[in-house]
Design an enzyme around this catalytic site. Structure first.
Site, PDB file in Angstrom:
ATOM      1  N   ASP A 204     -10.883   2.978   4.673  1.00  0.00           N
ATOM      2  CA  ASP A 204     -11.144   1.534   4.594  1.00  0.00           C
ATOM      3  C   ASP A 204     -12.633   1.230   4.444  1.00  0.00           C
ATOM      4  OD1 ASP A 204      -9.291  -0.528   4.593  1.00  0.00           O
ATOM      5  OD2 ASP A 204      -8.845  -0.334   6.733  1.00  0.00           O
TER       6      ASP A 204
ATOM      7  N   LYS B  10       0.840  -1.205   0.000  1.00  0.00           N
ATOM      8  CA  LYS B  10       0.000   0.000   0.000  1.00  0.00           C
ATOM      9  C   LYS B  10       0.873   1.251   0.000  1.00  0.00           C
ATOM     10  CE  LYS B  10      -3.796  -2.424   2.332  1.00  0.00           C
ATOM     11  NZ  LYS B  10      -4.481  -2.727   3.601  1.00  0.00           N
TER      12      LYS B  10
ATOM     13  N   GLN C  36      -4.542  -1.625  10.005  1.00  0.00           N
ATOM     14  CA  GLN C  36      -4.480  -2.909   9.312  1.00  0.00           C
ATOM     15  C   GLN C  36      -5.042  -4.026  10.198  1.00  0.00           C
ATOM     16  OE1 GLN C  36      -3.539  -3.333   6.096  1.00  0.00           O
ATOM     17  NE2 GLN C  36      -3.885  -5.526   6.206  1.00  0.00           N
TER      18      GLN C  36
HETATM   19  N1  GUN Z   1      -6.853  -6.835   6.260  1.00  0.00           N
HETATM   20  C1  GUN Z   1      -7.174  -7.512   5.144  1.00  0.00           C
HETATM   21  N2  GUN Z   1      -7.730  -6.677   4.245  1.00  0.00           N
HETATM   22  C2  GUN Z   1      -7.752  -5.454   4.811  1.00  0.00           C
HETATM   23  C3  GUN Z   1      -8.203  -4.178   4.368  1.00  0.00           C
HETATM   24  O1  GUN Z   1      -8.718  -3.992   3.263  1.00  0.00           O
HETATM   25  N3  GUN Z   1      -8.026  -3.171   5.249  1.00  0.00           N
HETATM   26  C4  GUN Z   1      -7.476  -3.341   6.463  1.00  0.00           C
HETATM   27  N4  GUN Z   1      -7.364  -2.285   7.260  1.00  0.00           N
HETATM   28  N5  GUN Z   1      -7.060  -4.491   6.912  1.00  0.00           N
HETATM   29  C5  GUN Z   1      -7.192  -5.554   6.079  1.00  0.00           C
END
Ligand code: GUN
Length: 305
Positions: free
Chosen positions: A116, A49, A93
């Protein structure tokens, strides 16, 4: 059984985001990633990311906390980021270590910075079909893959296998919304005779988290198959010691599918691209620019048989 090329479509989205970021100058969108502990998949996702943000001209920062971090410490961090006018997006996350209530943590993020789409305000906005609401990145990426691959959804039967906050539930809501107009069934681990339901799917979304779970006998001839799984399967022949496989038995299912997303290279890159789009939208909103809702389907969209 043509593949849907998630890498190529993500590149298109990212090029659009980059142009949008450039148009915002001198404001630079800023997203902050919060990671607790060293879960290897989370480390890799957050790295990806951050790299993608840089390529799109988006600034990113990382707040790292040890596994044993307290609830109070993490919530105080989020409060600080909420109050910081220099921060447009906040992403904590998942998964978090067991001492945390993920719902409490996600809901602590101020909705305007919820890139998110996991806060109850964002999910509620999706239920209300508010075009300004932030959709979670993976389901938004799925919709974008369908749109840009010319897959018609109106009146068609979409079956979502999985009911998570991150994928299954929001994917079902987006497909159901006016404009997409699918007939949606949500199935999950307790669903009886799952195959009888998945075989009805004209669009099948597999978000279960079990490698190769969807086999050819569960898929209708000519279905569009979207594989959301990112499963690490031990593989001694790989340098990393594992390989990534989806929730769909690709080799068995692909010959029956009209279109199918590969893993890797399908939904995964779209999730990251949509996060960048959500970050740009949050920065635009912070700058007082109006949010733009989902775009209409392209004129050349066609039904996949
Ligand atoms: N863990 C797995 N996919 C995601 C996501 O799209 N966002 C976040 N914050 N954690 C994740």
């Amino acid at each position: 059984m043509p593949n849907i090329d998630g890498n190529a479509i993500a590149q298109q989205v990212l090029a659009e985001v980059k142009a949008g970021v450039e148009a915002l100058a001198p404001l630079i969108p800023h997203v902050v990633f919060v990671r607790v502990g060293d879960d290897p998949a989370s480390v890799s996702y957050v790295n990806k990311k951050q790299k993608t943000a840089a390529a799109a001209g988006i600034r990113s920062s990382l707040r790292l906390f040890p596994e044993e971090t307290s609830r109070e410490t993490l919530l105080a961090c989020i409060d600080g980021l909420n109050a910081d006018p220099d921060v447009h997006g906040i992403l904590v996350q998942a998964p978090l270590p067991p001492q945390f209530d993920e719902r409490e943590v996600f809901n602590r993020i101020t909705p305007a910075k919820d890139v998110d789409g996991f806060t109850s305000a964002s999910i509620g906005g999706i239920v209300q079909e508010n075009p300004a609401a932030t959709a979670a990145c993976t389901p938004a990426g799925i919709i974008e893959l369908l749109r840009r691959s010319g897959v018609a959804t109106s009146g068609r039967h979409a079956v979502v296998v999985g009911r998570s906050l991150i994928v299954g539930k929001p994917a079902a809501l987006l497909l159901l919304a006016k404009g997409l107009d699918a007939t949606v069934t949500v199935a999950h681990s307790r669903t009886r005779d799952l195959g009888a339901i998945t075989r009805q799917a004209e669009i099948l979304i597999a978000a279960i988290g079990r490698p190769g779970f969807i086999t050819a006998d569960m898929v209708r001839e000519g279905a569009v198959v979207i594989d959301v799984g990112i499963n690490r399967v031990p593989d001694a022949s790989r340098k990393a010691g594992y390989r990534i496989t989806g929730d769909v038995d690709y080799a068995g299912v692909a010959p029956k599918a009209a279109l199918i997303t590969p893993v890797p290279g399908g939904v995964g890159p779209m999730t990251v691209a949509m996060l960048m789009r959500n970050t740009l939208a949050a920065a635009r909103a912070a700058a007082g620019m109006r949010a733009t809702g989902p775009q209409p389907l392209p004129a050349n969209h066609h039904a996949v048989p």
